[in-house]
Design a protein around this motif. Structure first.
Motif, PDB file in Angstrom:
ATOM      1  N   ARG A  30       0.834  -1.193   0.000  1.00 35.88           N
ATOM      2  CA  ARG A  30       0.000   0.000   0.000  1.00 35.88           C
ATOM      3  C   ARG A  30       0.872   1.248   0.000  1.00 35.88           C
ATOM      4  NH1 ARG A  30      -4.665  -1.629   4.319  1.00 35.88           N
ATOM      5  NH2 ARG A  30      -5.327  -3.492   3.225  1.00 35.88           N
ATOM      6  N   ARG A  31       0.348   2.242  -0.676  1.00 35.41           N
ATOM      7  CA  ARG A  31       1.062   3.513  -0.712  1.00 35.41           C
ATOM      8  C   ARG A  31       0.836   4.231   0.611  1.00 35.41           C
ATOM      9  NH1 ARG A  31       0.030   8.806  -2.074  1.00 35.41           N
ATOM     10  NH2 ARG A  31      -2.188   8.380  -2.347  1.00 35.41           N
ATOM     11  N   LYS A  32       1.896   4.657   1.238  1.00 31.25           N
ATOM     12  CA  LYS A  32       1.780   5.340   2.518  1.00 31.25           C
ATOM     13  C   LYS A  32       1.396   6.799   2.269  1.00 31.25           C
ATOM     14  CE  LYS A  32       5.078   2.464   4.951  1.00 31.25           C
ATOM     15  NZ  LYS A  32       6.333   2.401   5.706  1.00 31.25           N
ATOM     16  N   PRO A  33       0.472   7.321   3.108  1.00 30.12           N
ATOM     17  CA  PRO A  33       0.106   8.727   2.922  1.00 30.12           C
ATOM     18  C   PRO A  33       1.273   9.629   3.297  1.00 30.12           C
ATOM     19  CG  PRO A  33      -0.901   7.863   4.899  1.00 30.12           C
ATOM     20  CD  PRO A  33      -0.241   6.695   4.207  1.00 30.12           C
ATOM     21  N   PRO A  34       1.323  10.792   2.702  1.00 35.54           N
ATOM     22  CA  PRO A  34       2.431  11.689   3.050  1.00 35.54           C
ATOM     23  C   PRO A  34       2.325  12.116   4.510  1.00 35.54           C
ATOM     24  CG  PRO A  34       0.828  12.813   1.682  1.00 35.54           C
ATOM     25  CD  PRO A  34       0.430  11.368   1.729  1.00 35.54           C
ATOM     26  N   THR A  35       3.437  12.133   5.178  1.00 31.94           N
ATOM     27  CA  THR A  35       3.437  12.497   6.588  1.00 31.94           C
ATOM     28  C   THR A  35       3.315  14.013   6.726  1.00 31.94           C
ATOM     29  OG1 THR A  35       5.843  12.583   6.582  1.00 31.94           O
ATOM     30  CG2 THR A  35       4.816  10.511   7.257  1.00 31.94           C
ATOM     31  N   LEU A  36       2.582  14.423   7.766  1.00 34.46           N
ATOM     32  CA  LEU A  36       2.419  15.851   8.020  1.00 34.46           C
ATOM     33  C   LEU A  36       3.596  16.375   8.818  1.00 34.46           C
ATOM     34  CD1 LEU A  36      -1.340  15.998   9.025  1.00 34.46           C
ATOM     35  CD2 LEU A  36      -0.324  16.703   6.875  1.00 34.46           C
ATOM     36  N   SER A  37       3.864  17.630   8.643  1.00 30.37           N
ATOM     37  CA  SER A  37       4.934  18.235   9.432  1.00 30.37           C
ATOM     38  C   SER A  37       4.439  18.421  10.864  1.00 30.37           C
ATOM     39  CB  SER A  37       5.329  19.589   8.827  1.00 30.37           C
ATOM     40  OG  SER A  37       4.242  20.489   8.934  1.00 30.37           O
ATOM     41  N   GLU A  80       4.359  21.122  12.596  1.00 21.59           N
ATOM     42  CA  GLU A  80       3.533  22.324  12.707  1.00 21.59           C
ATOM     43  C   GLU A  80       2.102  22.045  12.249  1.00 21.59           C
ATOM     44  OE1 GLU A  80       6.487  22.395  10.949  1.00 21.59           O
ATOM     45  OE2 GLU A  80       7.675  23.245  12.587  1.00 21.59           O
ATOM     46  N   ALA A  81       1.971  21.275  11.169  1.00 22.98           N
ATOM     47  CA  ALA A  81       0.634  20.950  10.662  1.00 22.98           C
ATOM     48  C   ALA A  81      -0.127  20.087  11.669  1.00 22.98           C
ATOM     49  CB  ALA A  81       0.731  20.235   9.317  1.00 22.98           C
ATOM     50  N   ARG A  82       0.563  19.144  12.287  1.00 28.61           N
ATOM     51  CA  ARG A  82      -0.077  18.304  13.309  1.00 28.61           C
ATOM     52  C   ARG A  82      -0.520  19.144  14.501  1.00 28.61           C
ATOM     53  NH1 ARG A  82       4.058  13.582  13.948  1.00 28.61           N
ATOM     54  NH2 ARG A  82       4.325  13.235  11.749  1.00 28.61           N
ATOM     55  N   LYS A  83       0.333  20.069  14.928  1.00 27.22           N
ATOM     56  CA  LYS A  83      -0.022  20.943  16.049  1.00 27.22           C
ATOM     57  C   LYS A  83      -1.221  21.814  15.697  1.00 27.22           C
ATOM     58  CE  LYS A  83       4.469  21.233  18.317  1.00 27.22           C
ATOM     59  NZ  LYS A  83       5.581  22.100  18.709  1.00 27.22           N
ATOM     60  N   ALA A  84      -1.257  22.310  14.467  1.00 27.55           N
ATOM     61  CA  ALA A  84      -2.382  23.145  14.033  1.00 27.55           C
ATOM     62  C   ALA A  84      -3.671  22.330  14.023  1.00 27.55           C
ATOM     63  CB  ALA A  84      -2.102  23.723  12.648  1.00 27.55           C
ATOM     64  N   ASN A  85      -3.609  21.096  13.532  1.00 21.79           N
ATOM     65  CA  ASN A  85      -4.802  20.228  13.521  1.00 21.79           C
ATOM     66  C   ASN A  85      -5.263  19.920  14.940  1.00 21.79           C
ATOM     67  OD1 ASN A  85      -4.826  20.173  10.759  1.00 21.79           O
ATOM     68  ND2 ASN A  85      -3.904  18.139  10.567  1.00 21.79           N
ATOM     69  N   ALA A  86      -4.325  19.663  15.836  1.00 26.51           N
ATOM     70  CA  ALA A  86      -4.677  19.373  17.230  1.00 26.51           C
ATOM     71  C   ALA A  86      -5.304  20.598  17.880  1.00 26.51           C
ATOM     72  CB  ALA A  86      -3.437  18.919  18.001  1.00 26.51           C
ATOM     73  N   GLU A  87      -4.776  21.779  17.584  1.00 23.99           N
ATOM     74  CA  GLU A  87      -5.323  23.014  18.144  1.00 23.99           C
ATOM     75  C   GLU A  87      -6.742  23.262  17.640  1.00 23.99           C
ATOM     76  OE1 GLU A  87      -5.591  26.209  20.507  1.00 23.99           O
ATOM     77  OE2 GLU A  87      -3.893  24.830  20.445  1.00 23.99           O
ATOM     78  N   LYS A  88      -6.984  23.013  16.360  1.00 25.40           N
ATOM     79  CA  LYS A  88      -8.335  23.147  15.799  1.00 25.40           C
ATOM     80  C   LYS A  88      -9.305  22.195  16.491  1.00 25.40           C
ATOM     81  CE  LYS A  88      -7.170  24.397  11.052  1.00 25.40           C
ATOM     82  NZ  LYS A  88      -7.194  23.930   9.652  1.00 25.40           N
ATOM     83  N   ALA A  89      -8.864  20.972  16.709  1.00 32.32           N
ATOM     84  CA  ALA A  89      -9.725  19.967  17.344  1.00 32.32           C
ATOM     85  C   ALA A  89     -10.056  20.366  18.783  1.00 32.32           C
ATOM     86  CB  ALA A  89      -9.068  18.600  17.305  1.00 32.32           C
TER      87      ALA A  89
END
Length: 104
Positions: free
Chosen positions: A15-22, A24-33
Motif C-alpha cells: 500500500r502507498r503510505k500517505p504523506p506524513t504531516l509536518s 507544525e501541521a499536526r499541532k495546528a490540527n490538534a489546536e483546531k480539534a
C-alpha cells in the motif's frame, strides 16, 4: 508435464503510505480539534444550565421536587419504563397482587 494444481502464493499488495504531516501541521490540527471541542462543551453547558433553570422554575411553580421533573424529562429513566399501560386486565392483576401480598 504440469505441476500440481496448487495456487501460487501471492505477495501482499504494498500500500502507498500517505504523506506524513509536518510537526507544525499536526499541532495546528490538534489546536483546531481542541477549540472545536471547547466550543461544543460550552454549548452543552449552556443547554444544561437552561434545562436546570427551567426545572427549578417548574419545581417552585408546582411544589414538587426537582428530581421529579428530571425523571419525567429523561426518557430512559426506569420510572417511565416500568409503568404498565392502564387497562382493565392490568388493573385486575394489580388488585389480585395486592390481595395476595396482604394475605401473607
Amino acid at each position: 508435464m504440469v505441476g500440481p494444481a496448487i495456487p501460487r502464493p501471492q505477495l501482499p499488495y504494498e500500500r502507498r503510505k500517505p504523506p506524513t504531516l509536518s510537526t507544525e501541521a499536526r499541532k495546528a490540527n490538534a489546536e483546531k480539534a481542541t477549540q472545536k471541542e471547547a466550543v461544543l462543551h460550552d454549548d452543552v453547558g449552556q443547554l444544561l444550565a437552561s434545562v436546570n433553570k427551567r426545572i427549578k422554575e417548574l419545581s417552585e411553580k408546582h411544589s414538587k421536587k426537582e428530581e421529579y421533573f428530571r425523571m419525567r424529562l429523561y426518557l430512559t429513566s426506569k420510572a417511565e419504563k416500568q409503568t404498565r399501560k392502564e387497562s382493565t386486565y392490568n388493573a385486575f392483576l394489580h388488585h389480585v397482587a395486592e390481595k395476595e401480598n396482604t394475605s401473607m
